[in-house]
Design an enzyme around this catalytic site. Structure first.
Site, PDB file in Angstrom:
ATOM      1  CE  LYS A 112      40.058  36.486  51.273  1.00  0.00           C
ATOM      2  NZ  LYS A 112      40.797  37.600  51.779  1.00  0.00           N
ATOM      3  CE  LYS A 194      46.702  35.029  51.622  1.00  0.00           C
ATOM      4  NZ  LYS A 194      46.704  35.524  50.282  1.00  0.00           N
ATOM      5  CE  LYS A 197      45.384  41.460  45.537  1.00  0.00           C
ATOM      6  NZ  LYS A 197      44.452  40.352  45.726  1.00  0.00           N
TER       7      LYS A 197
HETATM    8  N1  AQP Z   1      51.419  36.565  50.879  1.00  0.00           N
HETATM    9  C1  AQP Z   1      51.561  35.957  49.708  1.00  0.00           C
HETATM   10  N2  AQP Z   1      52.710  35.306  49.422  1.00  0.00           N
HETATM   11  C2  AQP Z   1      52.881  34.683  48.217  1.00  0.00           C
HETATM   12  N3  AQP Z   1      51.931  34.686  47.242  1.00  0.00           N
HETATM   13  C3  AQP Z   1      50.780  35.339  47.497  1.00  0.00           C
HETATM   14  N4  AQP Z   1      49.672  35.541  46.759  1.00  0.00           N
HETATM   15  C4  AQP Z   1      48.778  36.263  47.480  1.00  0.00           C
HETATM   16  N5  AQP Z   1      49.286  36.561  48.676  1.00  0.00           N
HETATM   17  C5  AQP Z   1      50.532  35.990  48.727  1.00  0.00           C
HETATM   18  C6  AQP Z   1      49.493  35.042  45.410  1.00  0.00           C
HETATM   19  O1  AQP Z   1      49.110  36.152  44.601  1.00  0.00           O
HETATM   20  C7  AQP Z   1      48.195  35.683  43.609  1.00  0.00           C
HETATM   21  C8  AQP Z   1      46.967  36.548  43.606  1.00  0.00           C
HETATM   22  O2  AQP Z   1      46.147  36.291  44.685  1.00  0.00           O
HETATM   23  P1  AQP Z   1      44.643  36.819  44.723  1.00  0.00           P
HETATM   24  O3  AQP Z   1      44.591  38.270  44.750  1.00  0.00           O
HETATM   25  O4  AQP Z   1      43.846  36.244  43.624  1.00  0.00           O
HETATM   26  O5  AQP Z   1      44.099  36.194  46.035  1.00  0.00           O
HETATM   27  P2  AQP Z   1      44.707  36.114  47.454  1.00  0.00           P
HETATM   28  O6  AQP Z   1      45.636  34.949  47.475  1.00  0.00           O
HETATM   29  O7  AQP Z   1      43.533  36.045  48.402  1.00  0.00           O
HETATM   30  O8  AQP Z   1      45.497  37.478  47.595  1.00  0.00           O
HETATM   31  P3  AQP Z   1      45.557  38.527  48.744  1.00  0.00           P
HETATM   32  O9  AQP Z   1      46.615  39.469  48.358  1.00  0.00           O
HETATM   33  O10 AQP Z   1      45.662  37.866  50.079  1.00  0.00           O
HETATM   34  O11 AQP Z   1      44.193  39.308  48.628  1.00  0.00           O
HETATM   35  P4  AQP Z   1      42.962  39.420  49.624  1.00  0.00           P
HETATM   36  O12 AQP Z   1      43.471  40.025  50.896  1.00  0.00           O
HETATM   37  O13 AQP Z   1      41.984  40.316  48.935  1.00  0.00           O
HETATM   38  O14 AQP Z   1      42.406  38.038  49.814  1.00  0.00           O
HETATM   39  C9  AQP Z   1      47.904  34.212  43.906  1.00  0.00           C
HETATM   40  O15 AQP Z   1      48.709  33.408  43.079  1.00  0.00           O
HETATM   41  C10 AQP Z   1      48.313  34.080  45.336  1.00  0.00           C
HETATM   42  O16 AQP Z   1      48.702  32.764  45.659  1.00  0.00           O
END
Ligand code: AQP
Length: 327
Positions: A112, A194, A197
């Site tokens: 990030k 992966k 969001k």
């Molecule tokens: N691609 C994924 N596959 C499986 N699990 C996922 N999680 C996130 N992306 C995937 C799981 O969703 C939960 C919430 O995650 P988070 O929002 O706290 O943080 P993150 O992992 O950084 O999620 P994002 O969606 O990728 O958000 P951004 O882009 O803002 O960083 C966690 O249990 C995570 O493992």
């Protein structure tokens, strides 16, 4: 005695299928087994650039989706992180005993902060100390997460161990719980990254609130490869990703799925997968529409979560402040 489970999602954008398959669906399926605490970790969403009005909306959307996906407020304490200020108090205390080297090793920070150089916020760097506070404040035993969060949960465990070593037994050591199927859902446009969001691409992820036609369109454009057979092979990340989503939603074994698609083409795989995704998301979307038409219900659920958790928060923080010599 049921074990205590804690987890959270940051309201940094609209929830996608990865968040659902990697995290929320397991929370829902296992909620009767645990004493559950689920949080909207809003303070994690402000470590990178963001719009306050959008964040406010994302927080409410996320709570609505927790409920629409099936989390039952009678079995789970649901709340917003910033409504319990002890999360940031404990994060500060942890950041004073966490070596910089531990934080610098976190792959999410490296990803990030790429390209941000001197502009990267101190909050993004200390994010894992706040996540450790989220987990440890509740003396959590299990943390159900997707694979990408394993390293952060392990760091929370290391911080708990260090704290216990320095100040005496205070924290329960948490364990990450990661399911094998669809633990890491990949981007449809780039199956080496992966699903996330914060991706800027339109064709990257399937949003939980995407209408059926959009889901079908995104899946029809998903990256595959130039081969023909439809088999689970990690060397072919596009097809592997679509098959893993299919497996998670159908509950079928890999052999059953490969037999189903034997002799068929990618258009069939994408079409059948779209049917499954639409069927899984439609009831969630319907419940979401009902829930958000009565917003006071969401406020009530959040207020009830904070009241329920207060004694647990006070017990941990009274002890922490004392053993650290602050009281
Ligand atoms: N691609 C994924 N596959 C499986 N699990 C996922 N999680 C996130 N992306 C995937 C799981 O969703 C939960 C919430 O995650 P988070 O929002 O706290 O943080 P993150 O992992 O950084 O999620 P994002 O969606 O990728 O958000 P951004 O882009 O803002 O960083 C966690 O249990 C995570 O493992």
């Amino acid at each position: 005695m049921k074990k205590r489970a804690f987890s959270g999602i940051k309201p940094s954008g609209s929830l996608h299928l990865g968040n659902y398959l990697g995290a929320i669906r397991h929370w829902v399926a296992d909620q009767h087994k645990y004493e559950n605490i689920f949080c909207v970790v809003d303070q994690h969403a402000i470590t990178v650039e963001y719009e306050p009005a959008v964040l406010r909306q994302n927080i409410r959307e996320l709570v609505g989706l927790y409920l629409a996906c099936g989390l039952d407020p009678e079995q789970c304490s649901l709340f917003v992180q910033s409504h319990i200020p002890e999360h940031t108090e404990l994060a500060w205390l942890f950041s004073c005993i966490t070596p910089m080297g531990w934080l610098g090793r976190m792959t999410q920070f490296k990803e990030k902060s790429e390209g941000l150089r001197e502009q990267v916020s101190a909050g993004l760097f200390t994010y894992p100390a706040l996540m450790a506070a989220d987990i440890l404040l509740y003396q959590t035993q299990e943390v159900p997460v997707g694979e990408d969060q394993k390293q952060h949960v392990e760091l929370a465990r290391d911080i708990a161990q260090r704290f216990n070593h320095l100040f005496g037994e205070t924290f329960v050591l948490p364990e990450p719980v990661i399911r094998t199927v669809a633990a890491r859902v990949m981007g449809l446009d780039d199956p080496t990254k992966k699903m996330s969001k914060s991706s800027a691409s339109d064709n990257h992820g399937i949003g939980l609130l995407d209408p059926p036609a959009l889901i079908r369109k995104k899946l029809s454009r998903a990256t595959t490869d130039s081969q023909r057979d439809i088999v689970f092979n990690r060397e072919r990340p596009g097809v592997y990703n679509l098959l893993s989503i299919y497996q998670a939603l159908s509950g079928q074994s890999q052999e059953e799925i490969e037999a189903h698609f034997a002799g068929k083409g990618y258009a069939q795989l994408k079409g059948d997968l779209a049917d499954l995704v639409v069927a899984a998301l439609e009831p969630i979307q319907e419940r979401y529409r009902q829930l958000t038409s009565a917003p006071e219900h969401i406020d009530q659920v959040l207020a009830q979560g904070v009241v329920r958790l207060r004694p647990l928060v006070d017990a941990t923080m009274t002890c922490v402040r004392y053993v650290m010599g602050l009281r």
